[in-house]
Design an enzyme around this catalytic site. Structure first.
Site, PDB file in Angstrom:
ATOM      1  N   LYS A   1       0.839  -1.199   0.000  1.00  0.00           N
ATOM      2  CA  LYS A   1       0.000   0.000   0.000  1.00  0.00           C
ATOM      3  C   LYS A   1       0.874   1.250   0.000  1.00  0.00           C
ATOM      4  O   LYS A   1       0.669   2.166  -0.778  1.00  0.00           O
ATOM      5  CB  LYS A   1      -0.934   0.012   1.228  1.00  0.00           C
ATOM      6  CG  LYS A   1      -1.854   1.203   1.259  1.00  0.00           C
ATOM      7  CD  LYS A   1      -2.900   1.131   2.352  1.00  0.00           C
ATOM      8  CE  LYS A   1      -3.794   2.368   2.305  1.00  0.00           C
ATOM      9  NZ  LYS A   1      -4.857   2.341   3.331  1.00  0.00           N
TER      10      LYS A   1
ATOM     11  N   GLU B   1      10.822  -4.622   4.149  1.00  0.00           N
ATOM     12  CA  GLU B   1      10.966  -6.018   3.682  1.00  0.00           C
ATOM     13  C   GLU B   1      10.584  -6.132   2.198  1.00  0.00           C
ATOM     14  O   GLU B   1      11.270  -6.771   1.396  1.00  0.00           O
ATOM     15  CB  GLU B   1      10.078  -6.947   4.501  1.00  0.00           C
ATOM     16  CG  GLU B   1      10.378  -6.990   5.998  1.00  0.00           C
ATOM     17  CD  GLU B   1       9.498  -6.029   6.781  1.00  0.00           C
ATOM     18  OE1 GLU B   1       9.151  -4.952   6.243  1.00  0.00           O
ATOM     19  OE2 GLU B   1       9.138  -6.348   7.925  1.00  0.00           O
TER      20      GLU B   1
ATOM     21  N   GLY C   1      -5.031  -1.885   4.709  1.00  0.00           N
ATOM     22  CA  GLY C   1      -4.194  -3.006   4.265  1.00  0.00           C
ATOM     23  C   GLY C   1      -4.801  -4.357   4.596  1.00  0.00           C
ATOM     24  O   GLY C   1      -4.925  -5.235   3.746  1.00  0.00           O
ATOM     25  N   ARG C   2      -5.292  -4.512   5.835  1.00  0.00           N
ATOM     26  CA  ARG C   2      -5.805  -5.828   6.245  1.00  0.00           C
ATOM     27  C   ARG C   2      -7.224  -6.063   5.722  1.00  0.00           C
ATOM     28  O   ARG C   2      -7.822  -7.099   6.015  1.00  0.00           O
ATOM     29  CB  ARG C   2      -5.724  -5.974   7.760  1.00  0.00           C
ATOM     30  CG  ARG C   2      -6.295  -4.827   8.544  1.00  0.00           C
ATOM     31  CD  ARG C   2      -5.901  -4.906  10.012  1.00  0.00           C
ATOM     32  NE  ARG C   2      -6.313  -3.697  10.752  1.00  0.00           N
ATOM     33  CZ  ARG C   2      -5.586  -2.591  10.846  1.00  0.00           C
ATOM     34  NH1 ARG C   2      -4.387  -2.549  10.252  1.00  0.00           N
ATOM     35  NH2 ARG C   2      -6.018  -1.536  11.512  1.00  0.00           N
TER      36      ARG C   2
ATOM     37  N   GLU D   1      -4.443  -6.397  14.946  1.00  0.00           N
ATOM     38  CA  GLU D   1      -3.915  -5.109  14.463  1.00  0.00           C
ATOM     39  C   GLU D   1      -5.027  -4.065  14.405  1.00  0.00           C
ATOM     40  O   GLU D   1      -4.785  -2.870  14.514  1.00  0.00           O
ATOM     41  CB  GLU D   1      -3.261  -5.251  13.082  1.00  0.00           C
ATOM     42  CG  GLU D   1      -2.473  -4.021  12.660  1.00  0.00           C
ATOM     43  CD  GLU D   1      -1.562  -4.256  11.460  1.00  0.00           C
ATOM     44  OE1 GLU D   1      -1.998  -4.020  10.312  1.00  0.00           O
ATOM     45  OE2 GLU D   1      -0.402  -4.674  11.678  1.00  0.00           O
TER      46      GLU D   1
ATOM     47  N   HIS E   1      -3.853 -32.402  18.480  1.00  0.00           N
ATOM     48  CA  HIS E   1      -2.589 -33.048  18.877  1.00  0.00           C
ATOM     49  C   HIS E   1      -1.564 -32.014  19.301  1.00  0.00           C
ATOM     50  O   HIS E   1      -0.377 -32.303  19.359  1.00  0.00           O
ATOM     51  CB  HIS E   1      -2.068 -33.881  17.706  1.00  0.00           C
ATOM     52  CG  HIS E   1      -3.078 -34.874  17.201  1.00  0.00           C
ATOM     53  ND1 HIS E   1      -3.199 -36.138  17.717  1.00  0.00           N
ATOM     54  CD2 HIS E   1      -4.048 -34.755  16.264  1.00  0.00           C
ATOM     55  CE1 HIS E   1      -4.182 -36.773  17.097  1.00  0.00           C
ATOM     56  NE2 HIS E   1      -4.710 -35.946  16.199  1.00  0.00           N
TER      57      HIS E   1
ATOM     58  N   LYS F   1       9.596  -0.246  13.651  1.00  0.00           N
ATOM     59  CA  LYS F   1      10.205  -0.004  12.332  1.00  0.00           C
ATOM     60  C   LYS F   1      11.225   1.118  12.432  1.00  0.00           C
ATOM     61  O   LYS F   1      12.320   1.059  11.870  1.00  0.00           O
ATOM     62  CB  LYS F   1       9.128   0.412  11.320  1.00  0.00           C
ATOM     63  CG  LYS F   1       8.174  -0.664  10.869  1.00  0.00           C
ATOM     64  CD  LYS F   1       7.198  -0.058   9.845  1.00  0.00           C
ATOM     65  CE  LYS F   1       6.115  -1.024   9.423  1.00  0.00           C
ATOM     66  NZ  LYS F   1       5.135  -0.372   8.508  1.00  0.00           N
TER      67      LYS F   1
HETATM   68  O1  F6P Z   1       1.884  -4.222   9.920  1.00  0.00           O
HETATM   69  C1  F6P Z   1       1.912  -2.867   9.605  1.00  0.00           C
HETATM   70  C2  F6P Z   1       1.443  -2.669   8.203  1.00  0.00           C
HETATM   71  O2  F6P Z   1       1.347  -1.320   7.924  1.00  0.00           O
HETATM   72  C3  F6P Z   1       0.105  -3.355   7.927  1.00  0.00           C
HETATM   73  O3  F6P Z   1      -0.987  -2.612   8.370  1.00  0.00           O
HETATM   74  C4  F6P Z   1       0.186  -3.533   6.440  1.00  0.00           C
HETATM   75  O4  F6P Z   1      -0.756  -4.463   5.944  1.00  0.00           O
HETATM   76  C5  F6P Z   1       1.636  -4.010   6.287  1.00  0.00           C
HETATM   77  O5  F6P Z   1       2.366  -3.271   7.267  1.00  0.00           O
HETATM   78  C6  F6P Z   1       2.232  -3.828   4.904  1.00  0.00           C
HETATM   79  O6  F6P Z   1       2.131  -2.486   4.555  1.00  0.00           O
HETATM   80  P1  F6P Z   1       2.276  -2.126   2.970  1.00  0.00           P
HETATM   81  O7  F6P Z   1       1.098  -2.775   2.273  1.00  0.00           O
HETATM   82  O8  F6P Z   1       2.238  -0.644   2.907  1.00  0.00           O
HETATM   83  O9  F6P Z   1       3.578  -2.713   2.488  1.00  0.00           O
END
Ligand code: F6P
Length: 509
Positions: free
Chosen positions: A212, A218, A268-269, A354, A385, A494
């Site tokens: 987003k 990462e 995002g979620r 979250e 299990h 972060k």
């Molecule tokens: O976990 C923090 C967060 O901002 C989430 O809300 C989001 O889904 C994820 O990191 C990835 O963010 P992006 O889609 O901006 O890479």
């Protein structure tokens, strides 16, 4: 079951009226709980129709919801309904639909419902944006699904840019034949990157970079590595890399031509219904993706229009609040008795924790009550299990959502019978318990659970299931008077990581 110690009276807390309303509702529910003894075995023996009376079947959603094994009675349901009415749930639903900035701290609307449902309150410009985005996805998918050079997809993303698409991809991979093999690259651990790249041919691979913000460390590091890999084999970025983002300007810095944008009003979620779900449409086609949307839309309609007692998401929400705030239970278990749903709980952990893992209300004051529980769970029957010993004989009660499916999408009928019987037996055992002269064999019992039975593991039912939990989380956020749509708690870590990276770089020079 220990009840939470008496809480101070409502006037002693600070905060806007809405937090006080929730507090008053919690006190009312605590009073109801202390005036009643909810023994499930008795509740069933007193009402021959309890199973029917505390079950809802949604034909369009393809979902059966059995909430009879909960520590509630009809009076409890009336109290739940009043609590949500006092929380102005309908007003908050309307505010969401008409695009008010209910994500207050980021001053953004919350309109993931518009990605799959049409409602008169949803602004027309939003509807147009959704239609344009969907049409662009469809066109691209038609071209890509006709391109037999591409066999594999590397889907780069993390959090909501990974969990939703990955969970749905795996949920549907047995029911439908996927056109592509997808490799989800979501961790910064180079072991994952190396495991994926060592097995693929660059010329046969499409890379989807989904983010987003398009600034997530990462994801950016993995995209850089994948682009370097393509360059190693002189493979064109423009033909083999697409970006999915709400930050188009940032994506353009990577010389990526194919950019699928989505709006800031998609959290995002909550984003798999948007262009974030592109990989699902690529793999299973336009029709299946639209069935996923349709399944969610059926639940949207019921969530928006149904009275409380016929409203599965709202009942799920109030049951969660009942155990969290009245019985003071800190965990919540979700066990899907469906191997294809092995990614569901990880997805739900982000969606729930979250969204509602907050301690400050919309009035910017610390809350005087608990909010989201710790969500955990593994698919069945593995869970039996692993941690079911604790669920049956541990010192604390943990509510469980059992999720399974009626019609097998495989040919092993006996296996399916064993799966279903184990699922139902576990819920029964948690409820009835067992006495034995040997103390080691005693099962305390009276432990609550819900059972959700999907008709099938198909796009419609999966869409309905996900929308059900989205609306549960929304409803709990309204009751607790918190912002379920920001996530400031993830920024501090972060920031420290970036500072340490900077420091390490300086020390190397
Ligand atoms: O976990 C923090 C967060 O901002 C989430 O809300 C989001 O889904 C994820 O990191 C990835 O963010 P992006 O889609 O901006 O890479």
């Amino acid at each position: 079951m220990n009840m939470q110690e008496k809480t101070p009276d409502v006037d002693s807390i600070t905060g806007l009226y809405d937090s006080k309303k929730a507090y008053s509702s919690i006190i009312a529910m605590q009073k109801h709980a202390s005036n009643n003894e909810f023994i499930l075995n008795n509740l069933f023996s007193q009402d021959d129709n309890r199973l029917q009376n505390f079950s809802i079947h949604s034909t369009n959603a393809g979902m059966h919801f059995d909430f009879s094994k909960n520590l509630i009675d009809h009076a409890t349901m009336d109290i739940f309904a009043k609590c949500l009415k006092d929380a102005n749930i309908q007003q908050y639903i309307n505010d969401m639909l008409c695009g008010k900035c209910i994500n207050q701290s980021e001053q953004r609307p919350v309109l993931h419902v518009a990605l799959r449902s049409f409602h008169p309150l949803i602004p027309k410009n939003v509807v147009n944006e959704v239609n344009l985005s969907l049409a662009k996805m469809v066109d691209f998918c038609h071209v890509m699904r006709a391109n037999n050079n591409i066999t594999d997809i590397i889907h780069i993303g993390i959090g909501g840019s990974d969990l939703g698409p990955k969970m749905v991809y795996h949920a549907l991979e047995h029911t439908y034949k996927s056109k592509f093999k997808v490799h989800f690259l979501n961790n910064i651990d180079g072991a994952q990157l190396e495991h994926i790249l060592d097995r693929l041919e660059a010329k046969n691979t499409l890379i989807i970079s989904c983010s987003k913000t398009f600034t997530t460390l990462e994801t950016c590091a993995n995209l850089d590595a994948c682009i370097a890999w393509l360059n190693l084999y002189n493979i064109s970025i423009s033909k083999h890399v697409v970006a999915i983002t709400a930050n188009v300007e940032q994506a353009k810095k990577y010389d990526i031509e194919q950019i699928f944008s989505f709006e800031q009003w998609v959290g995002g979620r909550f984003s798999l219904w948007s262009s974030v779900g592109l990989v699902i449409m690529l793999c299973y086609g336009e029709q299946v993706f639209k069935e996923l949307l349709a399944g969610a839309a059926h639940v949207d309609k019921e969530f928006i229009n149904n009275d409380f007692k016929q409203n599965i998401p709202q009942i799920l929400a109030m049951l969660g609040i009942w155990y969290r705030n009245v019985f003071n239970l800190q965990q919540y278990c979700v066990s899907a008795y469906a191997e294809n749903l092995h990614g569901f709980t990880a997805y739900l952990q982000q969606l729930d924790m979250e969204s509602n893992g907050k301690s400050v209300g919309m009035d910017n004051r610390l809350l005087p009550y608990h909010t989201a529980p710790i969500v955990f769970g593994e698919v069945g029957t593995h869970c039996q299990h692993a941690y079911f010993q604790l669920l049956h004989q541990g010192t604390q009660s943990i509510p469980v959502d059992f999720i399974t499916y009626k019609h097998a999408h495989h040919k092993y009928a006996r296996h399916h019978d064993i799966l279903l019987q184990n699922c139902f037996a576990q819920a029964q055992a948690l409820m009835i318990g067992q006495y034995d002269n040997n103390a080691n064999l005693i099962h305390i019992g009276n432990r609550p659970s819900n059972t959700i039975i999907l008709d099938y593991i198909n796009a419609n039912c999966i869409g309905a299931l996900l929308a059900t939990y989205e609306h549960k989380i929304f409803t709990q956020g309204v009751f607790w008077h918190i912002n379920s749509f920001d996530q400031w708690g993830v920024e501090f870590g972060k920031k420290l990581a970036n500072q340490q990276l900077e420091l390490a770089k300086r020390m190397q020079t």
